[in-house]
Design a protein around this motif. Structure first.
Motif, PDB file in Angstrom:
ATOM      1  N   UNK A  26       0.825  -1.118  -0.161  1.00  0.00           N
ATOM      2  CA  UNK A  26       0.176  -0.538   0.417  1.00  0.00           C
ATOM      3  C   UNK A  26       1.491   1.191   0.007  1.00  0.00           C
ATOM      4  N   UNK A  27       0.329   2.356  -1.110  1.00  0.00           N
ATOM      5  CA  UNK A  27       1.638   3.640  -0.611  1.00  0.00           C
ATOM      6  C   UNK A  27       1.017   3.812   0.176  1.00  0.00           C
ATOM      7  N   UNK A  28       1.920   4.704   1.022  1.00  0.00           N
ATOM      8  CA  UNK A  28       1.555   5.053   2.411  1.00  0.00           C
ATOM      9  C   UNK A  28       2.839   5.885   2.513  1.00  0.00           C
ATOM     10  N   UNK A  29       2.759   7.564   3.233  1.00  0.00           N
ATOM     11  CA  UNK A  29       3.438   8.529   3.297  1.00  0.00           C
ATOM     12  C   UNK A  29       2.867  10.017   4.493  1.00  0.00           C
ATOM     13  N   UNK A  30       4.088   9.833   5.192  1.00  0.00           N
ATOM     14  CA  UNK A  30       3.162  10.533   6.550  1.00  0.00           C
ATOM     15  C   UNK A  30       3.455  12.560   5.632  1.00  0.00           C
ATOM     16  N   UNK A  31       1.920  12.712   6.501  1.00  0.00           N
ATOM     17  CA  UNK A  31       2.001  13.717   6.012  1.00  0.00           C
ATOM     18  C   UNK A  31       1.680  15.291   7.359  1.00  0.00           C
ATOM     19  N   UNK A  32       3.137  15.807   7.355  1.00  0.00           N
ATOM     20  CA  UNK A  32       3.061  16.921   8.584  1.00  0.00           C
ATOM     21  C   UNK A  32       1.016  17.821   8.921  1.00  0.00           C
ATOM     22  N   UNK A  33       1.304  17.742  10.476  1.00  0.00           N
ATOM     23  CA  UNK A  33      -0.782  18.114   9.806  1.00  0.00           C
ATOM     24  C   UNK A  33      -0.599  19.400   9.215  1.00  0.00           C
ATOM     25  N   UNK A  34      -0.308  19.880   9.715  1.00  0.00           N
ATOM     26  CA  UNK A  34      -0.132  22.081   9.766  1.00  0.00           C
ATOM     27  C   UNK A  34       0.331  21.418   7.823  1.00  0.00           C
ATOM     28  N   UNK A  35       0.375  21.150   6.846  1.00  0.00           N
ATOM     29  CA  UNK A  35       0.476  21.180   6.012  1.00  0.00           C
ATOM     30  C   UNK A  35      -0.156  20.494   4.750  1.00  0.00           C
ATOM     31  N   UNK A  36      -1.808  19.272   5.692  1.00  0.00           N
ATOM     32  CA  UNK A  36      -2.365  19.044   5.353  1.00  0.00           C
ATOM     33  C   UNK A  36      -2.721  18.154   4.625  1.00  0.00           C
ATOM     34  N   UNK A  37      -3.596  17.351   4.188  1.00  0.00           N
ATOM     35  CA  UNK A  37      -3.485  16.584   3.521  1.00  0.00           C
ATOM     36  C   UNK A  37      -3.699  16.283   1.422  1.00  0.00           C
ATOM     37  N   UNK A  38      -3.001  15.499   1.621  1.00  0.00           N
ATOM     38  CA  UNK A  38      -2.719  15.473   0.181  1.00  0.00           C
ATOM     39  C   UNK A  38      -3.698  15.340  -0.937  1.00  0.00           C
ATOM     40  N   UNK A  39      -3.888  16.006  -2.109  1.00  0.00           N
ATOM     41  CA  UNK A  39      -5.022  16.131  -3.630  1.00  0.00           C
ATOM     42  C   UNK A  39      -5.326  14.540  -3.122  1.00  0.00           C
ATOM     43  N   UNK A  40      -4.542  13.916  -3.852  1.00  0.00           N
ATOM     44  CA  UNK A  40      -4.499  11.796  -4.045  1.00  0.00           C
ATOM     45  C   UNK A  40      -5.012  11.217  -2.892  1.00  0.00           C
ATOM     46  N   UNK A  41      -4.799  12.152  -1.380  1.00  0.00           N
ATOM     47  CA  UNK A  41      -5.214  11.000  -0.154  1.00  0.00           C
ATOM     48  C   UNK A  41      -6.694  10.121  -0.290  1.00  0.00           C
ATOM     49  N   UNK A  42      -6.222   8.594  -0.358  1.00  0.00           N
ATOM     50  CA  UNK A  42      -7.363   7.764  -0.732  1.00  0.00           C
ATOM     51  C   UNK A  42      -7.538   6.993   0.845  1.00  0.00           C
ATOM     52  N   UNK A  43      -6.616   7.283   1.701  1.00  0.00           N
ATOM     53  CA  UNK A  43      -6.839   6.853   2.745  1.00  0.00           C
ATOM     54  C   UNK A  43      -6.089   7.677   4.042  1.00  0.00           C
ATOM     55  N   UNK A  65      -7.917  20.653  15.072  1.00  0.00           N
ATOM     56  CA  UNK A  65      -6.532  21.229  13.880  1.00  0.00           C
ATOM     57  C   UNK A  65      -7.018  20.780  13.190  1.00  0.00           C
ATOM     58  N   UNK A  66      -6.669  21.878  12.264  1.00  0.00           N
ATOM     59  CA  UNK A  66      -6.947  21.859  11.307  1.00  0.00           C
ATOM     60  C   UNK A  66      -7.884  20.708  10.042  1.00  0.00           C
ATOM     61  N   UNK A  67      -6.170  20.159  10.162  1.00  0.00           N
ATOM     62  CA  UNK A  67      -6.039  18.959   9.232  1.00  0.00           C
ATOM     63  C   UNK A  67      -7.742  17.645   9.967  1.00  0.00           C
ATOM     64  N   UNK A  68      -8.142  17.999  11.176  1.00  0.00           N
ATOM     65  CA  UNK A  68      -8.929  16.767  11.098  1.00  0.00           C
ATOM     66  C   UNK A  68     -10.526  17.104  10.556  1.00  0.00           C
ATOM     67  N   UNK A  69     -10.696  18.824  10.414  1.00  0.00           N
ATOM     68  CA  UNK A  69     -11.436  19.019   9.486  1.00  0.00           C
ATOM     69  C   UNK A  69     -11.429  18.129   7.945  1.00  0.00           C
ATOM     70  N   UNK A  70     -10.697  18.250   7.507  1.00  0.00           N
ATOM     71  CA  UNK A  70     -10.750  16.944   6.271  1.00  0.00           C
ATOM     72  C   UNK A  70     -10.398  16.051   6.350  1.00  0.00           C
ATOM     73  N   UNK A  71      -9.995  15.320   7.645  1.00  0.00           N
ATOM     74  CA  UNK A  71     -10.117  14.269   7.372  1.00  0.00           C
ATOM     75  C   UNK A  71     -11.607  14.004   7.873  1.00  0.00           C
ATOM     76  N   UNK A  72     -12.229  14.796   8.340  1.00  0.00           N
ATOM     77  CA  UNK A  72     -13.697  14.392   8.586  1.00  0.00           C
ATOM     78  C   UNK A  72     -14.569  14.924   7.709  1.00  0.00           C
ATOM     79  N   UNK A  73     -14.328  15.747   6.322  1.00  0.00           N
ATOM     80  CA  UNK A  73     -14.556  15.712   5.033  1.00  0.00           C
ATOM     81  C   UNK A  73     -14.640  14.242   4.270  1.00  0.00           C
ATOM     82  N   UNK A  74     -13.851  13.769   4.327  1.00  0.00           N
ATOM     83  CA  UNK A  74     -13.377  12.688   3.570  1.00  0.00           C
ATOM     84  C   UNK A  74     -13.470  11.710   4.278  1.00  0.00           C
ATOM     85  N   UNK A  75     -14.499  10.974   5.602  1.00  0.00           N
ATOM     86  CA  UNK A  75     -14.957  10.107   6.246  1.00  0.00           C
ATOM     87  C   UNK A  75     -16.350  10.359   6.164  1.00  0.00           C
ATOM     88  N   UNK A  76     -16.739  11.389   5.646  1.00  0.00           N
ATOM     89  CA  UNK A  76     -18.387  11.532   5.626  1.00  0.00           C
ATOM     90  C   UNK A  76     -18.364  10.986   3.771  1.00  0.00           C
TER      91      UNK A  76
END
Length: 224
Positions: A26-43, A65-76
């Motif tokens: 599985x293609x996985x990478x660490x993402x620093x929370x302040x940078x936000x999630x990459x556009x190609x995030x599938x998981x 933190x703002x990144x968790x707003x992004x996580x919630x949006x993807x979860x939805x």
């Protein structure tokens, strides 16, 4: 699939998660929370550790933190999201799942192998197992005791939202097999969508044959 492993200050299982996922191709990478999630995030994996030093309470600051707003949006949207250990605490604090995690019954940090019983085998996180199968995986936490109100627990049980329960090697759910005092031995739960889950034990530390066994592989196969 491209999995983003969210890294906060104090995270210490992010590399473990990336290595375990990579071992499963599985293609996985660490993402620093302040940078936000990459556009190609599938998981998304929210890993273990001690985000923000567990100030206030475990997971409380990272959850806001703002990144968790992004996580919630993807979860939805149905994107697979897994919170492990501190990530489970963050997930609950962020409203991804019901309940909360608090101080162990022992009031001590516990690092040991435990047994889990698979409560459902029809979710992305458990499709590699049989219902009732017993897994052996490690825990490493000081605030792993799952707590939830009676009303919400009834709803969680009614909706079959419990993924794993602590048990003995024979699959018996007993108080003696409960390492931290979690309500009804709950070790992992689903969110509103079955593509969202949090769990206190570490499946990523049970994926490599020479390090901790392989019983946790099935959980991470939700990303493959």
């Amino acid at each position: 699939m491209t999995v983003s492993v969210v890294q906060f200050g104090g995270s210490n299982c992010d590399r473990d998660a990336v290595r375990a996922l990579s071992h499963l191709d599985v293609d996985a990478e660490r993402v620093w929370h302040e940078d936000g999630l990459p556009a190609d995030t599938d998981g998304v994996v929210v890993p273990g550790g001690f985000s923000y030093g567990d100030y206030l309470r475990a997971g409380a600051m990272a959850a806001r933190t703002p990144v968790m707003d992004e996580v919630r949006s993807l979860a939805e949207e149905g994107v697979p999201v897994l919170g492990v250990c501190n990530g489970a605490q963050i997930g609950c604090e962020a409203g991804l799942t019901e309940g909360a995690f608090t101080t162990n019954r022992s009031a001590r940090f516990q690092c040991e192998h435990v047994h889990l019983r698979v409560e459902r085998a029809d979710t992305p996180w458990t499709r590699a197992y049989d219902e009732g199968e017993v897994l052996e995986v490690p825990i490493a936490h000081g605030e792993g005791r799952f707590e939830i109100s009676d009303e919400r627990l009834a709803r969680l049980n009614g909706e079959n939202g419990v993924l794993f329960r602590y048990c003995d090697a024979d699959g018996n759910v007993t108080d003696e097999a409960n390492p931290n005092g979690s309500t009804e031995n709950v070790a992992g739960v689903l969110g509103e969508r079955e593509t969202v889950a949090v769990m206190m034990p570490h499946p990523e530390r049970a994926t490599l044959p020479d390090v901790g066994g392989t019983d946790g592989r099935g959980v991470l196969r939700a990303f493959s």
